[in-house]
Design a protein around this motif. Structure first.
Motif, PDB file in Angstrom:
ATOM      1  N   ASN A  72      16.063  -1.366  35.939  1.00 48.20           N
ATOM      2  CA  ASN A  72      17.407  -1.866  35.635  1.00 48.20           C
ATOM      3  C   ASN A  72      17.424  -3.135  34.788  1.00 48.20           C
ATOM      4  O   ASN A  72      18.169  -4.072  35.056  1.00 48.20           O
ATOM      5  CB  ASN A  72      18.200  -2.069  36.921  1.00 48.20           C
ATOM      6  CG  ASN A  72      18.426  -0.766  37.647  1.00 48.20           C
ATOM      7  OD1 ASN A  72      18.841   0.218  37.047  1.00 48.20           O
ATOM      8  ND2 ASN A  72      18.127  -0.753  38.936  1.00 48.20           N
ATOM      9  N   ASP A  98      11.147   8.539  33.173  1.00 46.65           N
ATOM     10  CA  ASP A  98      11.850   8.152  34.394  1.00 46.65           C
ATOM     11  C   ASP A  98      10.878   8.295  35.562  1.00 46.65           C
ATOM     12  O   ASP A  98      10.287   9.354  35.753  1.00 46.65           O
ATOM     13  CB  ASP A  98      13.069   9.043  34.602  1.00 46.65           C
ATOM     14  CG  ASP A  98      13.861   8.677  35.840  1.00 46.65           C
ATOM     15  OD1 ASP A  98      14.000   7.468  36.126  1.00 46.65           O
ATOM     16  OD2 ASP A  98      14.324   9.602  36.532  1.00 46.65           O
ATOM     17  N   GLY A 157      11.602   7.997  38.893  1.00 41.82           N
ATOM     18  CA  GLY A 157      12.209   8.840  39.893  1.00 41.82           C
ATOM     19  C   GLY A 157      12.213   8.306  41.308  1.00 41.82           C
ATOM     20  O   GLY A 157      12.726   8.953  42.210  1.00 41.82           O
ATOM     21  N   SER A 210      16.827   4.367  41.306  1.00 39.99           N
ATOM     22  CA  SER A 210      17.690   4.477  40.142  1.00 39.99           C
ATOM     23  C   SER A 210      17.353   3.395  39.109  1.00 39.99           C
ATOM     24  O   SER A 210      17.194   2.226  39.457  1.00 39.99           O
ATOM     25  CB  SER A 210      19.151   4.332  40.576  1.00 39.99           C
ATOM     26  OG  SER A 210      19.995   4.383  39.458  1.00 39.99           O
ATOM     27  N   GLY A 211      17.228   3.792  37.850  1.00 38.08           N
ATOM     28  CA  GLY A 211      16.988   2.830  36.778  1.00 38.08           C
ATOM     29  C   GLY A 211      15.545   2.422  36.584  1.00 38.08           C
ATOM     30  O   GLY A 211      15.267   1.495  35.836  1.00 38.08           O
ATOM     31  N   HIS A 212      14.589   3.117  37.215  1.00 35.49           N
ATOM     32  CA  HIS A 212      13.181   2.766  37.078  1.00 35.49           C
ATOM     33  C   HIS A 212      12.523   3.674  36.041  1.00 35.49           C
ATOM     34  O   HIS A 212      12.504   4.892  36.189  1.00 35.49           O
ATOM     35  CB  HIS A 212      12.463   2.906  38.422  1.00 35.49           C
ATOM     36  CG  HIS A 212      11.062   2.393  38.407  1.00 35.49           C
ATOM     37  ND1 HIS A 212      10.218   2.561  39.472  1.00 35.49           N
ATOM     38  CD2 HIS A 212      10.343   1.696  37.486  1.00 35.49           C
ATOM     39  CE1 HIS A 212       9.042   2.005  39.202  1.00 35.49           C
ATOM     40  NE2 HIS A 212       9.109   1.474  37.994  1.00 35.49           N
ATOM     41  N   SER A 213      11.996   3.066  34.988  1.00 36.14           N
ATOM     42  CA  SER A 213      11.302   3.821  33.948  1.00 36.14           C
ATOM     43  C   SER A 213      10.043   3.086  33.513  1.00 36.14           C
ATOM     44  O   SER A 213       9.910   1.879  33.707  1.00 36.14           O
ATOM     45  CB  SER A 213      12.213   4.058  32.744  1.00 36.14           C
ATOM     46  OG  SER A 213      12.555   2.821  32.144  1.00 36.14           O
TER      47      SER A 213
END
Length: 156
Positions: free
Chosen positions: A71, A33, A35, A38-41
Motif C-alpha cells: 500500500n 501480487d 496475495g 490487500s495491496g501487497h506486491s
C-alpha cells in the motif's frame, strides 16, 4: 575534471557525489501480487539513465531492483552499475525504504549502498554511501537519486 581525478591508487578516502536521472520502461518492469494482504506486491525492474557527477563527469547507469510494496510503503534492494566515458565502471549494492505521497503522484525514498566492484580507474574500490530521491511514478516521468559515497582504492 580530468579522469586522473580518481586515478590515485591509494588508501586516501575520496568522494563520489552526484545525481542520477533515470526511467523504467514498461517492458523492463514486472509486478506480481503477493496475495497475502490487500495491496501487497513485489516488483522486479530495470532502470536506465545518466549519473551527473559533482566533478562534471557523466556516466551511464543501469540498475536492477526488487521492490516489496504494501500500500505505498516499500523496502527495496538491488544492484547498480555506472559506466564512465573512459570505460571504467563502478558497481554497488543498494537498499532502502520508500513512501508514496497521499495523492499518489510521487514516491520519496532513501537508503544506503556499498561499492561491490570497480574496473579501470576504479579497480579495487571499497566504501559506501547514502542516497535519497523521488520517483514521479504517476506521470511516468522517471526518477532522480542524489547520492554521495566515500571510497578508497586498494592497491591489489
Amino acid at each position: 575534471m580530468p579522469s586522473s581525478f580518481f586515478a590515485q591508487q591509494s588508501q586516501e578516502a575520496q568522494t563520489l557525489k552526484g545525481r542520477i536521472v533515470a526511467q523504467v520502461s514498461q517492458e523492463d518492469m514486472k509486478i506480481i501480487d503477493v496475495g497475502d494482504v490487500s495491496g501487497h506486491s513485489v516488483m522486479l525492474l530495470r532502470a536506465k539513465g545518466l549519473a551527473f557527477l559533482e566533478n562534471g563527469e557523466v556516466a551511464e547507469v543501469t540498475a536492477t531492483e526488487i521492490i516489496d510494496d504494501i500500500n505505498g510503503n516499500a523496502t527495496y534492494w538491488g544492484y547498480e552499475i555506472l559506466t564512465f566515458e573512459d570505460g571504467s565502471t563502478v558497481a554497488n549494492k543498494f537498499e532502502g525504504n520508500s513512501t508514496t505521497s497521499r495523492d499518489g503522484k510521487f514516491v520519496d525514498f532513501e537508503g544506503t549502498f556499498t561499492y561491490t566492484q570497480g574496473t579501470g580507474r576504479f579497480a579495487g574500490i571499497e566504501g559506501s554511501g547514502t542516497h535519497e530521491g523521488r520517483n514521479y511514478a504517476s506521470s511516468g516521468a522517471g526518477f532522480y537519486v542524489n547520492f554521495e559515497g566515500t571510497f578508497t582504492l586498494s592497491s591489489n
